[in-house]
Write a protein that holds these residues in place. Sequence first.
Motif, PDB file in Angstrom:
ATOM      1  N   ARG A 664       0.968  -1.020  -0.044  1.00  0.00           N
ATOM      2  CA  ARG A 664      -0.118   0.343   0.273  1.00  0.00           C
ATOM      3  C   ARG A 664       1.018   1.476  -0.032  1.00  0.00           C
ATOM      4  O   ARG A 664       0.817   1.909  -0.811  1.00  0.00           O
ATOM      5  CB  ARG A 664      -0.558  -0.161   1.275  1.00  0.00           C
ATOM      6  CG  ARG A 664      -2.369  -1.050   1.663  1.00  0.00           C
ATOM      7  CD  ARG A 664      -2.518  -1.103   1.961  1.00  0.00           C
ATOM      8  NE  ARG A 664      -2.440  -1.379   3.637  1.00  0.00           N
ATOM      9  CZ  ARG A 664      -2.150  -2.321   4.021  1.00  0.00           C
ATOM     10  NH1 ARG A 664      -3.124  -3.357   3.222  1.00  0.00           N
ATOM     11  NH2 ARG A 664      -2.183  -2.518   4.997  1.00  0.00           N
ATOM     12  N   SER A 665       2.029   1.174   0.619  1.00  0.00           N
ATOM     13  CA  SER A 665       2.120   2.745   0.544  1.00  0.00           C
ATOM     14  C   SER A 665       3.335   2.701   0.147  1.00  0.00           C
ATOM     15  O   SER A 665       3.632   3.594  -0.709  1.00  0.00           O
ATOM     16  CB  SER A 665       3.629   2.384   2.106  1.00  0.00           C
ATOM     17  OG  SER A 665       4.072   1.424   2.046  1.00  0.00           O
ATOM     18  N   ASN A 666       4.132   1.649  -0.951  1.00  0.00           N
ATOM     19  CA  ASN A 666       4.822   1.629  -2.327  1.00  0.00           C
ATOM     20  C   ASN A 666       5.034   0.796  -3.209  1.00  0.00           C
ATOM     21  O   ASN A 666       5.657  -0.587  -2.773  1.00  0.00           O
ATOM     22  CB  ASN A 666       6.640   1.333  -1.234  1.00  0.00           C
ATOM     23  CG  ASN A 666       7.372   2.083  -2.535  1.00  0.00           C
ATOM     24  OD1 ASN A 666       7.325   1.782  -3.484  1.00  0.00           O
ATOM     25  ND2 ASN A 666       9.081   2.403  -2.232  1.00  0.00           N
ATOM     26  N   PRO A 667       3.603   0.457  -3.341  1.00  0.00           N
ATOM     27  CA  PRO A 667       3.495  -0.192  -4.489  1.00  0.00           C
ATOM     28  C   PRO A 667       4.104  -0.682  -5.449  1.00  0.00           C
ATOM     29  O   PRO A 667       4.344  -1.833  -6.187  1.00  0.00           O
ATOM     30  CB  PRO A 667       1.624   0.656  -5.513  1.00  0.00           C
ATOM     31  CG  PRO A 667       1.743   1.383  -5.436  1.00  0.00           C
ATOM     32  CD  PRO A 667       2.611   1.729  -3.808  1.00  0.00           C
ATOM     33  N   LEU A 668       5.414   0.061  -5.863  1.00  0.00           N
ATOM     34  CA  LEU A 668       6.112  -0.178  -7.024  1.00  0.00           C
ATOM     35  C   LEU A 668       7.193  -0.801  -6.705  1.00  0.00           C
ATOM     36  O   LEU A 668       7.379  -1.697  -6.856  1.00  0.00           O
ATOM     37  CB  LEU A 668       6.904   1.122  -7.630  1.00  0.00           C
ATOM     38  CG  LEU A 668       7.747   1.054  -8.547  1.00  0.00           C
ATOM     39  CD1 LEU A 668       7.016   0.447 -10.096  1.00  0.00           C
ATOM     40  CD2 LEU A 668       8.589   2.764  -9.387  1.00  0.00           C
ATOM     41  N   GLU A 669       7.992  -0.772  -5.208  1.00  0.00           N
ATOM     42  CA  GLU A 669       8.945  -1.138  -5.632  1.00  0.00           C
ATOM     43  C   GLU A 669       8.719  -3.615  -4.489  1.00  0.00           C
ATOM     44  O   GLU A 669       9.155  -3.700  -4.718  1.00  0.00           O
ATOM     45  CB  GLU A 669       9.080  -0.758  -3.093  1.00  0.00           C
ATOM     46  CG  GLU A 669      10.359  -1.642  -2.836  1.00  0.00           C
ATOM     47  CD  GLU A 669      11.316  -1.376  -1.337  1.00  0.00           C
ATOM     48  OE1 GLU A 669      11.454  -1.928  -0.532  1.00  0.00           O
ATOM     49  OE2 GLU A 669      10.063   0.169  -1.208  1.00  0.00           O
ATOM     50  N   LEU A 677      12.854  -8.833  -8.886  1.00  0.00           N
ATOM     51  CA  LEU A 677      13.305  -7.703 -10.385  1.00  0.00           C
ATOM     52  C   LEU A 677      14.030  -6.538  -9.918  1.00  0.00           C
ATOM     53  O   LEU A 677      13.389  -6.495  -8.487  1.00  0.00           O
ATOM     54  CB  LEU A 677      12.212  -7.372 -11.009  1.00  0.00           C
ATOM     55  CG  LEU A 677      11.761  -8.279 -12.563  1.00  0.00           C
ATOM     56  CD1 LEU A 677      10.835  -7.927 -12.668  1.00  0.00           C
ATOM     57  CD2 LEU A 677      12.475  -9.100 -13.470  1.00  0.00           C
ATOM     58  N   GLU A 678      15.194  -6.357  -9.986  1.00  0.00           N
ATOM     59  CA  GLU A 678      16.365  -5.146  -9.513  1.00  0.00           C
ATOM     60  C   GLU A 678      14.736  -3.601 -10.013  1.00  0.00           C
ATOM     61  O   GLU A 678      14.410  -3.920 -10.968  1.00  0.00           O
ATOM     62  CB  GLU A 678      17.645  -5.104 -10.121  1.00  0.00           C
ATOM     63  CG  GLU A 678      18.000  -6.106 -10.059  1.00  0.00           C
ATOM     64  CD  GLU A 678      18.925  -6.361  -8.211  1.00  0.00           C
ATOM     65  OE1 GLU A 678      18.387  -5.392  -8.140  1.00  0.00           O
ATOM     66  OE2 GLU A 678      18.836  -7.141  -8.409  1.00  0.00           O
ATOM     67  N   ARG A 679      15.167  -2.872  -9.613  1.00  0.00           N
ATOM     68  CA  ARG A 679      14.698  -1.877 -10.000  1.00  0.00           C
ATOM     69  C   ARG A 679      15.238  -0.881 -11.199  1.00  0.00           C
ATOM     70  O   ARG A 679      14.887  -0.027 -12.008  1.00  0.00           O
ATOM     71  CB  ARG A 679      15.224  -0.137  -8.945  1.00  0.00           C
ATOM     72  CG  ARG A 679      14.182  -0.423  -7.574  1.00  0.00           C
ATOM     73  CD  ARG A 679      12.829  -0.458  -7.507  1.00  0.00           C
ATOM     74  NE  ARG A 679      12.605   0.485  -8.116  1.00  0.00           N
ATOM     75  CZ  ARG A 679      11.978   1.516  -7.554  1.00  0.00           C
ATOM     76  NH1 ARG A 679      12.533   1.582  -5.674  1.00  0.00           N
ATOM     77  NH2 ARG A 679      11.853   3.034  -8.044  1.00  0.00           N
ATOM     78  N   SER A 680      15.715  -1.464 -12.053  1.00  0.00           N
ATOM     79  CA  SER A 680      16.975  -0.975 -12.565  1.00  0.00           C
ATOM     80  C   SER A 680      15.838  -1.757 -14.957  1.00  0.00           C
ATOM     81  O   SER A 680      16.561  -2.082 -15.835  1.00  0.00           O
ATOM     82  CB  SER A 680      18.004  -1.288 -13.577  1.00  0.00           C
ATOM     83  OG  SER A 680      18.339  -2.780 -12.676  1.00  0.00           O
ATOM     84  N   ALA A 681      15.200  -3.051 -13.986  1.00  0.00           N
ATOM     85  CA  ALA A 681      14.695  -3.896 -14.813  1.00  0.00           C
ATOM     86  C   ALA A 681      13.510  -3.166 -15.886  1.00  0.00           C
ATOM     87  O   ALA A 681      13.559  -2.092 -15.616  1.00  0.00           O
ATOM     88  CB  ALA A 681      13.819  -5.163 -14.292  1.00  0.00           C
ATOM     89  N   THR A 682      13.522  -3.803 -17.084  1.00  0.00           N
ATOM     90  CA  THR A 682      12.999  -2.751 -18.252  1.00  0.00           C
ATOM     91  C   THR A 682      11.454  -3.785 -17.864  1.00  0.00           C
ATOM     92  O   THR A 682      11.279  -5.446 -17.719  1.00  0.00           O
ATOM     93  CB  THR A 682      14.007  -3.210 -19.366  1.00  0.00           C
ATOM     94  OG1 THR A 682      13.801  -4.670 -19.841  1.00  0.00           O
ATOM     95  CG2 THR A 682      14.912  -2.561 -19.510  1.00  0.00           C
TER      96      THR A 682
END
Length: 740
Positions: A664-669, A677-682
């Motif tokens: 809920r607080s950080n859906p992307l993470e 997946l790493e944050r750099s994933a495409t």
Amino acid sequence: GAAFPHPPAGVHGAAPSGPGGVPSGVKNSQVHAGVAAGYPVHVVAAGASSSSPQPGLPVSTSGGSGGFLQWCARVLGISAAPPDDFTILLLGQTGSGKSSFLNLLANFPSVMRDGQAIVDGQPLKDVRDMRFETDVSDRTVSQTQEATVYSLPMGPVRLRVVDTPGFGDTRGMDIDKHNAKRIVDCVKALGSVHAITLVISGRESRMTAQLKYVLTELCAILPRGARGNILVVFTNTSNPLFLNFDMDALNDLVEHEVAEERQIFIDNPYVLWERGSKNSGKVPNDAIKQGLLQAFAEAAQNLGKFLLAVVNTSRLNTEEFERLYDLRQKIEATTVQALNELENVQREKQELAKHKVEIKRAKNEEEMHKEFTRTFNGKRWLFKDADRHGTFCGVKDCHSNCHAPCIMEKTLENARFKECSAFRYTTTKLELRSTGDRDALCAFMRDKCCPFHTDEDGGTGTDYVTVARAPRAFSFLGHKFLADAMLQVPGATTCTGWSAMCHLENLDDFPRNVYVGDTSDQDTCKRCGHHRKYHYHDNKVWEQEKYTDTVVDNATRQKYLDAKSFRERQQEMLKGVEARIQTIEGVQDRLGGELVKRIRQFEGLGMTRNYALLLRSQKDLLEQHINATLEGDAHADIKALKDARDSLEAKLAVVLEEMGKTKRSNPLEWAFAMLALERSATWADVKRKFEQEALRHHPDKRKEGDCERMQQLNEARSILEKHLKPRHSSGFLFKGFSGA
């Protein structure tokens, strides 16, 4: 047929050993020096040799130990002792056959060369240190009690095998936790391992709760880098054709497809020998011997395949084992702390609810008793001081100012009150209906000039006024009047209040009321109607004024004050509880953040990608134990099992709640973590990873599919699609999953 020989010595007992548990004939200096003190280490002599060649074995068996050496050189590519040992870690479920496999592996050269001699009775070594084995017949209890290191020299090949206690011990999960600690400490002391060998019974037809729990727990102690070091030994089957186990389920758990060359099938001749001995004399012994020869030949082939896989496995540093274990312990500790804080906040919230109920009750009490005063509005008579005296009545509750002020001299003689205008004249109302009545009355009256005080109080006045008076007594309209009776025409009077003849004669509108007064009754007050004897003179005057009186009900007032005081105390305590809840929730938030962080680290470092699944497998196993216990005895005491299950459910709820907060607080993470997946994933990486995960978890694709996990994956893909997907992209759809 020929007599069936006794089973090998290694089947029923330990080989003779010298001091310190080291087999006879082995020097203490041969013990591997790299193992930390405190962990059992045993050096086992090379297998016995035989000059009898065995057809069908995968090596030359020309005699002596040369055949085995040639096999090592030709198949393993090892002709001289390597600088380091090959370390094998044996892991598996209680009763899966790890220790029996260890014995078979220790006798590999003999099994390869001397199958016939073994069948004919040549003894095999039992390398196990029986000090760390439990002599019990219950296969649900682990026979191995400690993580024990065995050094197995085999010509140019030196093996270092770690035999570990089995997981899934029916004595409880605490035993498994203790065993996990011993295993981690042991492999840490070794420094490195080559082959992590999962020993699984090939007869398992499905992924039971017990087996899933065991494999999940085993994966929980393995770092992610150990995937390439995993070998699987299926016991109780020598051929994949007879394998009942679902390899897909295993591949899903380890998130890695175990290569064919790393799948070993062993139907342990030790076990077959025991079966044969039981059937000796009941079936042809020659057939049993022939079957055993075939079993030893197949075992030799599969052991050779196993050894080849071991030497071709790269070395794995074991530091990550301890780090992973420590992370799990911290997760456990943080979860317990979070549970404690959750219990604390629940207790405080219960206390808060009680205070709110008490406050509400107190408010009702206040409301009920707040009207403890009664206000009365009314009028009352006050006997006030006056400048002049007046005539007043002394009858109770008669507040008549009978004549005030009174001009006659103030007196205490009651008889003199006859002269007061309140007593002097008695007035009678007469209704004149016509001019005849008027004229008849005029006949009795005459104008007379008389001295008057202006208020007609007694005495002889000096003001002369003409008024109509009767010169003698008369009767009119049924009333009798005395002489000197006077006339009063309302609206037409002199300054004395009496009228003259002209006032009467001028009346022309009838009927009309007039009044005739005489001195016939001077004992009755014409104002209040009371007797003259009750009257007196005083310098007072009666006045009526409005008043407001307030009456307090002291009993009701006390109840109100008590309720108010109680409410105020409860409100103060409520503030304290709310402050404590705020503090605890702050601690909960901190612990929740730590918990999620450590779970992410654990899932990133270890082979277990779903920590919640680890807890679920533990809960499912306890459910199975509860059901099995009740099935055997409907009245069995299962309180301890239920308490353990409830504790796991609470921990699982905490983990899921905290993970949900992250979502809920950080859906992307959360989405990146869910798909590993790493944050750099495409976006291409997301599509590829989602396809892989969906194939593993989709309930339509796998019998062991996880609907909840699939839903989470789909939500994660949807979140990342909004963040990463190019606007010109045509989208991505995983076939077979609704909404993907």
